[in-house]
Write a protein that holds these residues in place. Structure first.
Motif, PDB file in Angstrom:
ATOM      1  N   UNK A 304      58.669  50.179  49.260  1.00  0.00           N
ATOM      2  CA  UNK A 304      57.412  50.820  48.883  1.00  0.00           C
ATOM      3  C   UNK A 304      56.944  50.426  47.497  1.00  0.00           C
ATOM      4  N   UNK A 305      55.863  51.059  47.066  1.00  0.00           N
ATOM      5  CA  UNK A 305      55.273  50.716  45.785  1.00  0.00           C
ATOM      6  C   UNK A 305      55.928  51.418  44.618  1.00  0.00           C
ATOM      7  N   UNK A 306      55.446  51.102  43.413  1.00  0.00           N
ATOM      8  CA  UNK A 306      55.897  51.786  42.210  1.00  0.00           C
ATOM      9  C   UNK A 306      55.041  53.030  42.001  1.00  0.00           C
ATOM     10  N   UNK A 307      55.688  54.101  41.582  1.00  0.00           N
ATOM     11  CA  UNK A 307      55.020  55.336  41.197  1.00  0.00           C
ATOM     12  C   UNK A 307      55.111  55.429  39.683  1.00  0.00           C
ATOM     13  N   UNK A 308      53.954  55.444  39.026  1.00  0.00           N
ATOM     14  CA  UNK A 308      53.887  55.299  37.572  1.00  0.00           C
ATOM     15  C   UNK A 308      53.242  56.533  36.954  1.00  0.00           C
ATOM     16  N   UNK A 309      53.868  57.070  35.910  1.00  0.00           N
ATOM     17  CA  UNK A 309      53.279  58.156  35.125  1.00  0.00           C
ATOM     18  C   UNK A 309      52.892  57.575  33.766  1.00  0.00           C
ATOM     19  N   UNK A 310      51.608  57.607  33.447  1.00  0.00           N
ATOM     20  CA  UNK A 310      51.145  56.992  32.206  1.00  0.00           C
ATOM     21  C   UNK A 310      50.088  57.850  31.526  1.00  0.00           C
ATOM     22  N   UNK A 311      49.905  57.622  30.229  1.00  0.00           N
ATOM     23  CA  UNK A 311      48.868  58.310  29.476  1.00  0.00           C
ATOM     24  C   UNK A 311      47.501  57.947  30.035  1.00  0.00           C
ATOM     25  N   UNK A 312      46.558  58.867  29.918  1.00  0.00           N
ATOM     26  CA  UNK A 312      45.238  58.639  30.500  1.00  0.00           C
ATOM     27  C   UNK A 312      44.564  57.397  29.936  1.00  0.00           C
ATOM     28  N   UNK A 313      44.790  57.119  28.647  1.00  0.00           N
ATOM     29  CA  UNK A 313      44.131  55.958  28.056  1.00  0.00           C
ATOM     30  C   UNK A 313      44.808  54.638  28.429  1.00  0.00           C
ATOM     31  N   UNK A 314      45.867  54.692  29.241  1.00  0.00           N
ATOM     32  CA  UNK A 314      46.545  53.478  29.715  1.00  0.00           C
ATOM     33  C   UNK A 314      46.256  53.173  31.176  1.00  0.00           C
ATOM     34  N   UNK A 315      45.502  54.039  31.828  1.00  0.00           N
ATOM     35  CA  UNK A 315      45.271  53.893  33.269  1.00  0.00           C
ATOM     36  C   UNK A 315      44.626  52.557  33.609  1.00  0.00           C
ATOM     37  N   UNK A 316      43.559  52.211  32.913  1.00  0.00           N
ATOM     38  CA  UNK A 316      42.852  50.968  33.236  1.00  0.00           C
ATOM     39  C   UNK A 316      43.735  49.749  33.020  1.00  0.00           C
ATOM     40  N   UNK A 317      44.563  49.784  31.978  1.00  0.00           N
ATOM     41  CA  UNK A 317      45.466  48.657  31.715  1.00  0.00           C
ATOM     42  C   UNK A 317      46.507  48.524  32.821  1.00  0.00           C
ATOM     43  N   UNK A 318      47.020  49.655  33.317  1.00  0.00           N
ATOM     44  CA  UNK A 318      48.001  49.612  34.404  1.00  0.00           C
ATOM     45  C   UNK A 318      47.360  49.087  35.683  1.00  0.00           C
ATOM     46  N   UNK A 319      46.184  49.587  36.022  1.00  0.00           N
ATOM     47  CA  UNK A 319      45.498  49.131  37.229  1.00  0.00           C
ATOM     48  C   UNK A 319      45.199  47.633  37.149  1.00  0.00           C
ATOM     49  N   UNK A 320      44.796  47.172  35.961  1.00  0.00           N
ATOM     50  CA  UNK A 320      44.500  45.748  35.779  1.00  0.00           C
ATOM     51  C   UNK A 320      45.761  44.915  35.906  1.00  0.00           C
ATOM     52  N   UNK A 321      46.887  45.420  35.404  1.00  0.00           N
ATOM     53  CA  UNK A 321      48.155  44.676  35.492  1.00  0.00           C
ATOM     54  C   UNK A 321      48.601  44.529  36.937  1.00  0.00           C
ATOM     55  N   UNK A 322      48.452  45.584  37.737  1.00  0.00           N
ATOM     56  CA  UNK A 322      48.809  45.503  39.161  1.00  0.00           C
ATOM     57  C   UNK A 322      47.945  44.451  39.847  1.00  0.00           C
ATOM     58  N   UNK A 323      46.672  44.480  39.534  1.00  0.00           N
ATOM     59  CA  UNK A 323      45.739  43.524  40.132  1.00  0.00           C
ATOM     60  C   UNK A 323      46.109  42.083  39.761  1.00  0.00           C
ATOM     61  N   UNK A 324      46.457  41.873  38.505  1.00  0.00           N
ATOM     62  CA  UNK A 324      46.754  40.519  38.028  1.00  0.00           C
ATOM     63  C   UNK A 324      48.110  40.019  38.517  1.00  0.00           C
ATOM     64  N   UNK A 325      49.118  40.887  38.473  1.00  0.00           N
ATOM     65  CA  UNK A 325      50.483  40.464  38.814  1.00  0.00           C
ATOM     66  C   UNK A 325      50.712  40.362  40.314  1.00  0.00           C
TER      67      UNK A 325
END
Length: 346
Positions: A304-325
């Motif tokens: 399955x996928x990764x379940x990630x808990x992150x600060x609200x101001x990091x959400x876009x960076x995490x979503x972008x990293x998943x998309x890129x990687x």
């Protein structure tokens, strides 16, 4: 080879054959206390995905092992899924895999060498994709086919991502859709269409590469991968480890469409029922929640996928990293909240 169905040898396939959480807790409760050196940064304390051992100021070893019985009939696909699943635990800790060891148990009197060879080829293909060698392993003659890996990786000790670091207010992100266990149940019952099987392969053979990139993000506070205990079970592990509650929107959960159709028709795994029996008391659902929704959040996910808990101001960076990687979209599904370790699904 075409006449052999690997799943006919399995009493439960993929991560669905894991020991139920409640039973596992009882077994581990009687295990004697072991040595816990200061270099052991992550051990068994919070049911994390892998062990982490510090070598020096900038290097730590990530070590894990994962193996299971066939979830599909095609031997090459079985090898790919099992290897992808095993390496996921390294990525979930923020690690970068460096090598693997193969774990092979086969009924030698029932499977011809070419079938077993295709299983090994499937696992090797994933390791090549991950850029690592299979540097050895161990094999035995058993009643059910078993395949998996010991996964070894490296990580900066200061950047280890555990399941116990979530903070109140953190946003929860899931990187793969739910429903793999339901698809596997459909396959075993002979009702999974080719397009459903293709979806199953797409997600179970997608490496969680983004985990290594998450290590360097300070706003990412906790990570785990969603496997045999289902989304609810693994999110509860984050809750317990972090001493927080969690709130999830069912509508926001990414779902495999074919799996939703199947589970609404009553197709699910026995492991889903065992999962709910183990931790259902820690989950709050609306009184009118249909059974199929409960089956989905407890559905055992193989690879399955990764379940990630992150600060609200990091959400876009995490979503972008998943998309890129990884080339796929992740989903925001809820957040962590102050309070007792429990999960509320609305």
């Amino acid at each position: 080879m075409d006449q052999i169905r690997l799943t006919q040898f399995s009493h439960g396939g993929g991560c669905g054959c894991k020991i139920a959480p409640s039973v596992l807790s009882k077994l581990l409760a009687h295990a004697p206390a072991g040595i816990v050196p200061p270099e052991l940064l992550v051990g068994t304390e919070t049911a994390d995905d892998a062990a982490v051992y510090r070598l020096n100021e900038h290097q730590a070893i990530v070590a894990t092992t994962d193996f299971f019985t066939p979830i599909v009939d095609d031997p090459f696909d079985f090898g790919r899924i099992a290897a992808t699943n095993a390496l996921s635990d390294v990525y979930a800790m923020g690690g970068r895999p460096i090598m693997a060891l193969a774990l092979v148990g086969m009924p030698i009197d029932k499977l011809p060498p070419e079938v077993i060879g295709r299983i090994l080829e499937g696992g090797a293909s994933v390791c090549r994709d991950a850029g690592i060698p299979i540097a050895g392993g161990h094999s035995i003659d058993v009643l059910e086919p078993i395949y998996g890996l010991v996964g070894l990786g490296v990580v900066d000790p200061a950047q280890v991502k555990t399941n116990a670091g979530a903070q109140a207010g953190d946003v929860l992100i899931l990187t793969k859709p739910l429903g793999v266990g339901i698809l596997s149940a459909g396959l075993k019952k002979g009702v999974l269409a080719p397009e459903g099987y293709a979806e199953m392969l797409r997600w179970t053979t997608l490496l969680n590469r983004v985990g290594a990139s998450l290590a360097g993000m300070n706003g990412v506070h906790a990570v785990t991968d969603v496997t045999g205990f289902g989304l609810a079970g693994h999110l509860l592990e984050i809750c317990r480890g972090s001493r927080l509650g969690a709130q999830v929107s069912f509508d926001a959960l990414p779902k495999i469409d074919t799996a939703v159709q199947l589970v609404r028709d009553g197709i699910a795994t026995g492991a889903s029922t065992r999962n709910w029996a183990s931790y259902g008391g820690e989950v709050r659902l609306a009184a009118d929640t249909p059974e199929w929704q409960r089956k989905l959040i407890t559905d055992p996910q193989t690879s399955g996928g990764l379940l990630i808990a992150c600060a609200e101001d990091s959400v876009e960076a995490v979503l972008a990293a998943v998309r890129e990687e990884q080339g796929n979209e992740a989903a925001v599904i809820g957040r962590m909240v102050a309070g007792e370790p429990m999960l509320q699904v609305a």
